[in-house]
Design an enzyme around this catalytic site. Structure first.
Site, short mmCIF file in Angstrom:
data_model
loop_
_atom_site.label_atom_id
_atom_site.label_comp_id
_atom_site.label_asym_id
_atom_site.label_seq_id
_atom_site.Cartn_x
_atom_site.Cartn_y
_atom_site.Cartn_z
N ASP A 103 0.83 -1.20 0.00
CA ASP A 103 0.00 0.00 0.00
C ASP A 103 0.87 1.25 0.00
O ASP A 103 0.70 2.15 -0.81
CB ASP A 103 -0.96 0.00 1.21
N ASP A 106 7.15 3.97 3.35
CA ASP A 106 7.47 5.12 4.18
C ASP A 106 9.00 5.22 4.32
O ASP A 106 9.65 5.82 3.47
CB ASP A 106 6.76 4.91 5.53
N PHE A 156 0.38 11.67 7.17
CA PHE A 156 -0.33 10.43 7.44
C PHE A 156 -1.59 10.36 6.59
O PHE A 156 -2.36 11.30 6.53
CB PHE A 156 -0.69 10.31 8.93
#
Ligand code: XMP
Ligand code: MG
Length: 180
Positions: A103, A106, A156
């Site tokens: 997905d 980071d 986020f």
């Protein structure tokens, strides 16, 4: 601006489903060209990748197989911090063309760990696709990360499989946390 609340946190609309789908269609075309004459094995990293995988796989028209695995992360006792355990790794990937589906990347720690571990089983090739990438957060360069949906700021995000405290995976669009 379309705002929502997930648990105690406020989010605003960031990437609409239509935008996601258009980009995913292009990623599919790219993969179809790159894997012509092959039979790749897509390995989704649960939970976050399930909607991305579902939409991407519908764009694939070369023969292919689908599998899932997950990463359990818990606080280790060592000073190195987070320990990651890979669960449900597919067996018999020797000689296969692997495409890992994530997905979001980071720091890149999770994906680089997955790639390193899968390489031990000697696949013919290994590439990765992430719907989202936060380039400014990246600490581990990942040369296998070939198919990226969107590069996003270090904020986020939630929705379309991504969660905040387990919630929000069902949202059709992707939202980002608002300031404060
Ligand atoms: P690393 O740092 O290993 O982290 O690349 C990847 C994992 O961190 C989670 N993650 C997020 N989850 N919204 C989320 O819902 C975010 O903005 C976000 N940033 C990182 C995610 O589980 C991913 O697999
Ligand atoms: Mg994840």
């Amino acid at each position: 601006m379309h705002k929502i609340k997930v648990e105690d946190k406020e989010f605003e609309i960031f990437l609409e489903n239509d935008t996601l789908n258009k980009r995913i269609r292009l990623l599919g075309i790219q993969i179809n060209v790159d894997y012509e004459g092959k039979c790749p094995l897509f390995i989704g990293v649960l939970n976050g990748s399930f909607l991305f995988m579902a939409d991407l796989i519908k764009e694939i028209d070369v023969p292919c197989e689908v599998a899932f695995m997950r990463v359990a992360s818990y606080e280790g006792t060592s000073s190195s911090g987070k320990v990651k355990e890979l669960i449900g790794l597919p067996e018999n990937i020797e000689g296969r063309d692997i495409i890992i589906i994530e997905d979001i990347v980071d720091t890149g720690l999770t994906l680089s760990h997955i790639i390193k571990t899968l390489k031990e089983q000697k696949p013919a090739s290994i590439k990765a696709s992430a719907l989202l990438l936060k380039p400014s957060a990246l600490k581990h360069e990942i040369e296998e990360l070939e198919y990226v949906g969107f590069e996003i700021p270090n904020e986020f995000v939630v929705g379309y499989g991504l969660d905040y405290n387990g919630l929000g995976r069902n949202l059709t669009d992707i939202y980002r946390a608002t300031e404060g």
